[in-house]
Each structure stands twice: as structure tokens, then as C-alpha cells.
Write a protein that holds these residues in place. Sequence first.
Motif, short mmCIF file in Angstrom:
data_model
loop_
_atom_site.label_atom_id
_atom_site.label_comp_id
_atom_site.label_asym_id
_atom_site.label_seq_id
_atom_site.Cartn_x
_atom_site.Cartn_y
_atom_site.Cartn_z
N LEU A 1 27.20 -40.92 2.72
CA LEU A 1 26.51 -42.05 3.35
C LEU A 1 27.03 -42.28 4.77
CD1 LEU A 1 26.32 -44.61 0.39
CD2 LEU A 1 24.50 -43.15 1.29
N LEU A 2 28.37 -42.16 4.92
CA LEU A 2 28.95 -42.33 6.25
C LEU A 2 28.47 -41.23 7.20
CD1 LEU A 2 32.62 -43.28 5.27
CD2 LEU A 2 30.84 -44.80 6.12
N LEU A 3 28.42 -39.99 6.70
CA LEU A 3 27.95 -38.89 7.53
C LEU A 3 26.48 -39.07 7.91
CD1 LEU A 3 29.64 -35.86 5.72
CD2 LEU A 3 30.14 -36.68 8.03
N THR A 4 25.68 -39.53 6.94
CA THR A 4 24.26 -39.74 7.22
C THR A 4 24.07 -40.84 8.27
OG1 THR A 4 23.68 -39.06 4.98
CG2 THR A 4 22.03 -40.31 6.20
N GLY A 5 24.84 -41.92 8.13
CA GLY A 5 24.77 -42.99 9.12
C GLY A 5 25.18 -42.52 10.50
N ALA A 6 26.25 -41.71 10.56
CA ALA A 6 26.70 -41.19 11.86
C ALA A 6 25.65 -40.27 12.46
CB ALA A 6 28.02 -40.44 11.67
N LEU A 7 25.01 -39.42 11.61
CA LEU A 7 23.99 -38.52 12.12
C LEU A 7 22.78 -39.29 12.64
CD1 LEU A 7 23.00 -35.63 12.53
CD2 LEU A 7 22.13 -35.66 10.18
N LEU A 8 22.38 -40.34 11.92
CA LEU A 8 21.25 -41.14 12.37
C LEU A 8 21.56 -41.85 13.69
CD1 LEU A 8 20.01 -42.68 8.99
CD2 LEU A 8 18.94 -40.85 10.33
N LEU A 9 22.79 -42.35 13.83
CA LEU A 9 23.18 -43.00 15.08
C LEU A 9 23.18 -42.00 16.24
CD1 LEU A 9 26.08 -45.37 13.96
CD2 LEU A 9 23.84 -46.03 14.82
N LEU A 10 23.66 -40.77 15.97
CA LEU A 10 23.63 -39.75 17.01
C LEU A 10 22.20 -39.43 17.43
CD1 LEU A 10 26.38 -37.21 15.86
CD2 LEU A 10 26.36 -38.57 17.96
N LEU A 11 21.31 -39.29 16.45
CA LEU A 11 19.92 -39.00 16.77
C LEU A 11 19.30 -40.14 17.58
CD1 LEU A 11 18.68 -37.46 13.38
CD2 LEU A 11 19.19 -36.26 15.52
N LEU A 12 19.65 -41.38 17.23
CA LEU A 12 19.15 -42.52 18.00
C LEU A 12 19.66 -42.48 19.43
CD1 LEU A 12 17.67 -45.24 18.14
CD2 LEU A 12 19.75 -46.35 17.31
N CYS A 13 20.95 -42.14 19.61
CA CYS A 13 21.50 -42.04 20.96
C CYS A 13 20.82 -40.93 21.75
CB CYS A 13 23.01 -41.78 20.88
SG CYS A 13 23.97 -43.18 20.28
N PHE A 14 20.57 -39.79 21.09
CA PHE A 14 19.91 -38.69 21.78
C PHE A 14 18.51 -39.10 22.22
CE2 PHE A 14 22.45 -35.59 18.90
CZ PHE A 14 23.60 -35.91 19.60
N TRP A 15 17.81 -39.83 21.35
CA TRP A 15 16.45 -40.27 21.68
C TRP A 15 16.46 -41.24 22.85
CZ3 TRP A 15 13.99 -45.12 21.30
CH2 TRP A 15 12.61 -45.09 21.47
N LEU A 16 17.44 -42.17 22.85
CA LEU A 16 17.53 -43.15 23.94
C LEU A 16 17.86 -42.46 25.27
CD1 LEU A 16 19.44 -46.09 22.19
CD2 LEU A 16 17.04 -46.06 22.93
N MET A 17 18.78 -41.48 25.23
CA MET A 17 19.11 -40.76 26.46
C MET A 17 17.90 -40.00 26.99
SD MET A 17 23.00 -39.30 26.28
CE MET A 17 22.83 -38.45 24.72
N ALA A 18 17.15 -39.38 26.09
CA ALA A 18 15.96 -38.63 26.51
C ALA A 18 14.92 -39.56 27.13
CB ALA A 18 15.37 -37.88 25.31
N LYS A 19 14.74 -40.74 26.54
CA LYS A 19 13.77 -41.71 27.08
C LYS A 19 14.20 -42.21 28.46
CE LYS A 19 10.63 -43.28 25.31
NZ LYS A 19 9.20 -42.88 25.39
N MET A 20 15.51 -42.45 28.63
CA MET A 20 15.99 -42.96 29.92
C MET A 20 15.91 -41.90 31.01
SD MET A 20 19.23 -45.43 29.08
CE MET A 20 20.10 -44.28 28.01
N MET A 21 16.02 -40.63 30.62
CA MET A 21 15.99 -39.56 31.62
C MET A 21 14.56 -39.09 31.94
SD MET A 21 18.98 -38.94 32.66
CE MET A 21 20.16 -40.21 32.25
N SER A 22 13.61 -39.50 31.13
CA SER A 22 12.22 -39.06 31.38
C SER A 22 11.54 -40.03 32.34
CB SER A 22 11.44 -38.99 30.05
OG SER A 22 11.40 -40.26 29.45
N ILE A 23 11.85 -39.85 33.63
CA ILE A 23 11.29 -40.71 34.67
C ILE A 23 9.93 -40.15 35.08
CG2 ILE A 23 11.58 -41.55 37.03
CD1 ILE A 23 14.57 -41.43 36.62
N ARG A 24 8.92 -40.98 35.00
CA ARG A 24 7.56 -40.57 35.39
C ARG A 24 7.41 -40.79 36.89
NH1 ARG A 24 5.04 -37.61 31.80
NH2 ARG A 24 3.05 -38.31 32.62
N MET A 25 7.07 -39.71 37.61
CA MET A 25 6.96 -39.82 39.08
C MET A 25 5.52 -39.57 39.49
SD MET A 25 10.49 -37.97 40.36
CE MET A 25 10.27 -36.53 39.34
#
Length: 290
Positions: free
Chosen positions: A266-290
Motif C-alpha cells: 500500500l505504501l509503495l502504491t501510494g508513493a507510485l501514485l504520488l510520483l505519477l501525479l508529480c510527473f503529470w503536474l510537471m508536464a502540464k506546467m512545462m507545456s506552454i502554448r505559444m
Amino acid sequence: MNNSSGVNKSSSLHRQLGGRIERMLLWCGWESDATIANLRAGRTLTNYEQYPLNRNQFIATSLIAAVIFYGAVFLFYHSVFLSFAAASLGILAPRIRRKFLLEQRKERLKLQFKEALFSLTSSLAAGRSLENAFLSTHDDLKLIYPDARTELLLEFQIIRFRLDNGEPLEYALRNFANRAGIDEITQFVDALAACKRSGGDLLEVMKQTSIIIGEKLEIEQEIAVMVAQKKFEGRIMMAVPFVFLAFLSLAAPDYMAPLYGGIGYLLLTGALLLLLLCFWLMAKMMSIRM
């Protein structure tokens, strides 16, 4: 009679299943045989809103993504079954790569168009007609881009063929702008068409339009360079947790053993989900529409 109806139902189910599988593959990035044949034969003009992957690109991307997913999940769970289940998600990777290659090609086309604008403005200032200025720009681009497969070189070659066949320049440019789907090219063609219809000062309008669009493209390029650096840093940050986990699993397996049982999953699954959420947030912040 019953046997024939059973065979018909079975064949109908097979067709439905085959159709669903084909639609799923097309959604993931697999191209139909007709599309691949047209591309190889060169029967269709390039649509810059689409980027068809060939068979080798699709298979290679899926396999590489499957290996990465397998390794990432195995590091977390040490389960071959879960790792193979995650590896099956590699079939989705070609769709992501296709989008990346599409955006990359559009950025190349923007940069090439900026160079073409500078050459076009110089030709108009030298007193050439608009048609001759485009032909001269094509020759100038050959010096900048020696590769004959360069996107804008091919497009200017198409424009030259259309001019040779008596087609008006604005029609040829409009066709290119519609296929490119790039705002700067569309704005340039709109300005050119409006100027020719109204009988305005073509040289001055084209010079001002070229300067404005060129400055806009330069600013976008500067932003893209800064964002590219942050994207690289983001990829390193995304890889660090997996490298750290692999190091601990190899260097201190006894220390990691409690995580692979009971509540540890359960701890590993929670950590993996948090990592995936961080990756998604970083990708959204870096996708600047010009």
C-alpha cells in the motif's frame, strides 16, 4: 440450418472484434495499409496536422515503452505479473510519440518560415515582383538547408510547380497555410491576400508583416529554449526516484524487504501514485502554448 446460422454469428463476432482491435490500434498510432501506401507513393501532400508513424516506428516505440514500464513497476513491486501487465501499456506510447514528432515538425517549419520571410523581404526590397520573390526565396533556402527533404523546401517547390502551371500565388499559399495549421503562416497569407485585393502598397505591407511575424517567432524561440532546459531538469527529477529505489534494492535488500509484503504494498502504491501525479503536474506546467 443451425450450423450455418452459428457460423454466421461466429464470423460476425470475429468481424466486430477485429474492427474494435483495429480502431484501438489506429487510436494508439497504428496507420492503415492505405495510408502507408499513399505515403510511400507520395500521392498525398503533407498535412502538418497529422504525423503518421510507419510500422518500424510504431513497433520500436511500443517495445521501448514496454521495457521502461516493466522495469519501473518491477522496481516498485518485484512482481513479474504486475510488470508484464504494466508493459502492455507500451502500446499507448506511439500515440504520445506521434504528438511529440508532430509538434517538433511544426517548430521546424516555423523556424524555416522565419528564414524565408527575411529572404522574401530582401527580394521585394530589391524590386522583384511577388512571384519572382518567392522563386528567389526558394533558391536562397537551398543554401541554408542543403537537405532536399526539408519541409519548407518541399513546400516552395510545390508552389513553384503551381506557378509554372498558371495557378495564382495566393491560391498556392492558401493551400499550404491550410495544411500547415500554423498561425503565423495563416496570418501572412491573409495579409498578402488582403493587400492584393485592395491594391495596397504590397512592399510595405509585406515588410511590416514579415517584421512582426519574425519578431514573434524569435520570442517564441527564446521561450522554447528556456522551457527546454526546464524540461530536461524535469526528466532528471522524474528518473531520480527510480534510480534511488534500484540502488537501495541492490545495495540494501534487507532494508527494503518490509515493503514487499502486507501494508508495504500500500505504501509503495501510494508513493507510485504520488510520483505519477508529480510527473503529470510537471508536464502540464512545462507545456506552454505559444
